[in-house]
Structures are given as C-alpha cells and as structure tokens.
Write an enzyme that holds these catalytic residues in place. Structure first.
Site, PDB file in Angstrom:
ATOM      1  N   HIS A  50      -2.981  -1.866  -3.860  1.00  0.00           N
ATOM      2  CA  HIS A  50      -4.275  -1.816  -3.978  1.00  0.00           C
ATOM      3  C   HIS A  50      -4.894  -0.139  -4.220  1.00  0.00           C
ATOM      4  O   HIS A  50      -4.227   0.159  -3.541  1.00  0.00           O
ATOM      5  CB  HIS A  50      -4.926  -2.859  -2.827  1.00  0.00           C
ATOM      6  CG  HIS A  50      -4.447  -1.963  -0.638  1.00  0.00           C
ATOM      7  ND1 HIS A  50      -4.651  -3.317  -0.050  1.00  0.00           N
ATOM      8  CD2 HIS A  50      -3.803  -1.467  -0.905  1.00  0.00           C
ATOM      9  CE1 HIS A  50      -4.178  -1.911   0.969  1.00  0.00           C
ATOM     10  NE2 HIS A  50      -3.933  -1.120   0.571  1.00  0.00           N
TER      11      HIS A  50
ATOM     12  N   SER B 108       1.035  -0.588  -0.080  1.00  0.00           N
ATOM     13  CA  SER B 108       0.045  -0.209   0.113  1.00  0.00           C
ATOM     14  C   SER B 108       0.707   1.488   0.758  1.00  0.00           C
ATOM     15  O   SER B 108       1.224   1.281  -1.203  1.00  0.00           O
ATOM     16  CB  SER B 108      -1.117   0.358   0.880  1.00  0.00           C
ATOM     17  OG  SER B 108      -1.629   1.165   1.130  1.00  0.00           O
TER      18      SER B 108
END
EC number: 3.4.21.92
Length: 219
Positions: free
Chosen positions: A138, A113
C-alpha cells in the site's frame, strides 16, 4: 487478492519486540532470551518480528554490517512484520544494498508495507515466502498536523516518498511504476503464490531444504 480491514488492526496481536537485548539487560521476546537470538545470529539468521522502528532498524543494520565481515556467505533475513517507519526501513534497505553479501529474504506470517518492501529487496532469485504467508502493498501514509504551510511541506514530501517507493518496488518486481502506483493506492493483499506471480518474491518454499543454505538452519 484483497483482505478486509486495515493492517493496523492485523498488527495488534503481534509480538512487538523479538530482537535480543544488549548484554546485561533483561531478556525480551516472550522469554526466549538473548541466547536464542545469538545462536540465530551465529547461523547468519536475522529476524524481523515486529513493526519497523528506529530501534529495530539500528539493531538489524548493525547485524547486517557484522555479518558482512564474511562477504562470501549469504545472510538470511526472516520477516514477520506489519511494516512501520519509512525512514527506519530505508536504513535497513540501504544497508542490504550496501553490503556485498547476498541477502536471502523469507516471509513468514505477515510481510506488510515496509515488511513487504524489505522482502522484495532481497537478492534476486533468493526472495521466498512460506506457503501461508500474506503480503500487503500500500502507499505510504502519515498523520499531518501543524500550520497550513507545514502540512503543505509534509504532503509534498509524502508524495515524493510515494514516487520513490514505487520506483524501487518497480525495480525489484519488474512491474511498471504506473502499475505499482495503481496497486498500492489502496491495500492490496497477496497470498504467497500471488506474490510470486507479481514478482514480489521468487519462490514459495515449504521446507528449509528448498532454500539456499537451508535458510541458515543446516537443513
């Protein structure tokens, strides 16, 4: 390369505070204490070894600005982080771009992330991963609560953030914005070699001797 399970479960076993405390405060980081981290900073090494939050972002941005006083020397940012706050991460990101120094980024363990975003934001040609590191991309997420009007405002802002993150990731990887958007719609995992092929990093290195300046280790 996908891995089962959400990253939040992966983060449970990680040490959550690996930066030096202020002078006079109790040492942190599993008993390693300030001396270790001050020594690392003296070698121009910054270590992100926890979720990204405002506190760690303030420390890292301060360290980047401190090391920028010698603008011709590389700064080494080691990353082992499950991600975290977008705004806190953006403070680190903007500081990396703001200073003149090349920032060498090295993934070890997990760069997920926001951890992945900072890894890919290193100086082109100087973004690395150790052989067994894992990288996750993501889309940004947030828990929405409050009135219907507030939820609508937050949702619109989240979509704006998602687009901006995709644009920046596209710039750093060479992938199209559309490709980044598709790939980050769900958790997508990469091993170190897949991350290199995708453009998230520039090379996979097994020893410090394979990095510019020995990765700050003197190798």
């Amino acid at each position: 390369m996908r891995r089962p399970g959400a990253v939040v479960r992966r983060a449970g076993g990680y040490v959550t505070n690996l930066m030096p405390s202020a002078a006079g405060e109790p040492s942190i980081g599993g008993g390693l204490g300030d001396q270790v981290y001050n020594r690392l900073l003296g070698e121009r090494i910054i270590f992100l070894g926890q979720p990204v939050d405002d506190d760690i972002a303030n420390k890292i941005t301060a360290q980047l600005l401190l090391l920028a006083s010698d603008p011709d020397k590389d700064i080494f940012l080691y990353i082992n982080s499950p991600g975290g706050s977008i705004t806190a991460g953006m403070a680190i990101y903007d500081t990396m771009q703001y200073i003149k120094n090349d920032v060498v980024t090295i993934a070890m363990g997990l760069a997920a992330s926001m951890g992945q975003f900072l890894l890919s934001a290193g100086t082109p040609g100087k973004r690395f991963a150790l052989p067994n590191a894992e990288i996750l991309i993501h889309q940004p997420s947030a828990g929405l609560a409050g009135s219907a009007s507030d939820i609508k405002i937050h949702a619109e802002r989240l979509l704006h953030t998602k687009r901006r993150m995709a644009e920046l990731t596209s710039q750093h990887t060479g992938q199209t914005i559309e490709q980044i958007t598709r790939d980050s719609d769900r958790d997508r995992w990469f091993d170190a070699f897949e991350a290199k092929e995708y453009g998230l990093i520039d090379d996979v290195i097994a020893t410090a001797a394979g990095m510019p300046g020995g990765g700050g280790t003197g190798a």
